[in-house]
Design an enzyme around this catalytic site. Structure first.
Site, short mmCIF file in Angstrom:
data_model
loop_
_atom_site.label_atom_id
_atom_site.label_comp_id
_atom_site.label_asym_id
_atom_site.label_seq_id
_atom_site.Cartn_x
_atom_site.Cartn_y
_atom_site.Cartn_z
N GLY A 165 2.82 -2.22 -10.65
CA GLY A 165 3.49 -3.15 -9.74
C GLY A 165 2.75 -3.43 -8.44
O GLY A 165 2.70 -4.56 -7.98
N HIS A 166 2.15 -2.37 -7.86
CA HIS A 166 1.69 -2.53 -6.48
C HIS A 166 0.43 -3.37 -6.33
O HIS A 166 -0.02 -3.60 -5.22
CB HIS A 166 1.55 -1.17 -5.79
CG HIS A 166 0.43 -0.30 -6.24
ND1 HIS A 166 -0.65 -0.05 -5.44
CD2 HIS A 166 0.22 0.39 -7.38
CE1 HIS A 166 -1.47 0.79 -6.08
NE2 HIS A 166 -0.96 1.06 -7.25
N GLN A 192 -5.50 -4.62 -12.87
CA GLN A 192 -6.02 -5.59 -11.89
C GLN A 192 -5.84 -7.03 -12.37
O GLN A 192 -6.02 -7.96 -11.58
CB GLN A 192 -7.51 -5.34 -11.63
CG GLN A 192 -7.81 -4.03 -10.93
CD GLN A 192 -7.41 -4.02 -9.45
OE1 GLN A 192 -7.32 -5.06 -8.81
NE2 GLN A 192 -7.19 -2.84 -8.91
N CYS A 195 -17.66 8.79 1.13
CA CYS A 195 -16.51 9.54 1.66
C CYS A 195 -15.15 9.01 1.21
O CYS A 195 -14.22 9.80 1.07
CB CYS A 195 -16.54 9.56 3.17
SG CYS A 195 -18.12 10.05 3.82
#
Ligand code: PLP
Length: 399
Positions: free
Chosen positions: A202-203, A181, A326
């Protein structure tokens, strides 16, 4: 009409145009195998070498200390399992980590416990920050690895990485950090900060999904991840994903070159958002207000259910995330929110808003305008909110 606001950049980011353009030639034009000797292969090899140099420069490392991987999870697994197996040969079997690491680290540590390693999970306290003196107290003659994340993915808090690095170096203990991060968001210098291994992905920084890297300081010897060809200096065999690696390096280069200005922009947006949201009755900011990533703000709202909040925000065009039930496929709130001492009832009302290069102040204004009436509507339907109003339950100590 609803505005579309993508406020979940901590989950993943859009690939930037600049990154996409850097990658495209490596699919149709320069598609040679970097291990091939003819020109098309050598061009791909040159791109790979340049990518390694750019990625290394962004971290203050040398190119031969960068190993490309398929994701942050792979980098974490390799670093931690690799270090564990290497240190075991020297008779050390104790690892120290924190209670609120990403599952890529926590589950890896748990897997190692099943192999006989012992793991200490340091508390992160109400502010979401590890205390260096508690880390020091946890170290024993048997400790071979400390793995503490650079910045938390759910609440954005930054850890005292330079102090941890210094302590570990003095004690001769390897220090790995999951910086998935943090890379491109805060300045990182692996040498100055005494980091032995660092994982990135990378993302999270406007490069594609499915590509990452592990920095391994020269001199730190861990077992190969994939035995095979000579790729990644023989430590991770498999033909390199050249286009993705080029994309990762282009994203890192762009992010690192503009860190200061992007931080200022994101911090201004974050400040405005936090100040406005904290005006809502019975709401809290999760994690330290100052020691945080510039683009990450996590809140809890009493008497609100996180999933319902996400769905209602989605109807208004806002993509965000919650650390509750959830979304994680479990009924328990996230381990991160529990680790900072929140009771389940408060943790269930969480909302993470995380921003990237494509967000603007207008996005923040839209969230500030849209969120309070949604909270009000959800509370109007909530039996828990009724109970809170009637004084039957009280969570104000956590606000
Ligand atoms: N570590 C942290 C802190 C993360 O936030 C993530 C992704 O959410 C990962 C590791 C895993 O990265 P990847 O999705 O590339 O495997």
């Amino acid at each position: 009409m609803n505005r579309i606001v993508y406020a979940d950049n901590a989950a993943t980011t859009a690939v930037s145009t600049q990154v996409l353009e850097a990658m495209l030639p490596y699919y149709k034009e320069v598609y040679g195998n970097p291990s091939s000797l003819y020109a098309a292969g050598q061009k791909a090899k040159a791109a790979l070498d340049q990518a390694r140099a750019d990625a290394a420069a962004c971290l203050g490392a040398d190119p031969d200390e960068i190993y490309f991987t398929s994701c942050g999870t792979e980098s974490d697994n390799w670093a931690i399992k690799g270090a564990a197996h290497a240190m075991k040969k020297k008779g050390k079997t104790h690892i120290v980590t924190s209670a609120f690491e990403h599952h890529a680290v926590l589950h890896t540590c748990q897997a190692l416990e099943k192999e006989g390693f012992t793991v200490t999970y340091l508390p992160v306290h109400e502010n979401g920050i590890v205390r260096v003196e508690e880390l020091e107290a946890a170290l024993t003659e048997d400790t071979g690895l400390v793995t503490i994340m650079y910045a938390n993915n759910e609440i954005g808090t930054l850890q005292p990485i330079p102090q941890i690095g210094k302590l570990c170096r003095e004690k001769g203990i390897w220090f790995h950090t999951d910086a998935v991060q943090a890379v491109g968001q805060v300045p990182i210098d692996v040498r100055e900060q005494n980091i032995d291994m660092l994982s990135l992905s990378g993302h999270k920084l406007h490069a594609p999904k499915g590509v990452g890297a592990l920095y391994i300081r020269r001199g730190v010897r861990i077992p190969n991840l994939l035995d095979g060809g000579a790729q990644e200096r023989g430590k991770r065999g498999g033909t390199e994903n050249v286009a993705q690696i080029v994309g990762l390096a282009a994203a890192m280069k762009a992010a690192c070159a503009t860190i200061q200005e992007r931080r200022e922009k994101l911090a201004a947006m974050q400040d405005k958002l936090i100040d406005a949201i904290l005006q809502i009755d019975r709401c809290r900011l999760n994690g330290d207000r100052k020691e945080r990533l510039p683009g990450n703000a996590s809140f809890c709202f009493q008497g609100v259910e996180g999933e319902s909040l996400l769905l209602m925000l989605d109807l208004k065009g806002i993509s965000a995330s919650s650390g509750s039930a959830c979304t994680s496929g479990s009924l328990d709130p996230s381990h991160v929110l529990l680790s900072i001492g929140l009771p389940h009832e408060v943790a269930h009302g969480s909302l993470r808003l995380s921003f990237g290069d494509y967000n603007t102040m207008e996005d923040i204004d839209y969230i500030i305008e849209t969120l309070p009436p949604i909270i009000e509507r959800l509370r109007a339907m909530s039996p828990l909110w009724d109970a809170i109003q009637q004084g039957k339950v009280n969570y104000d100590a956590y606000m």
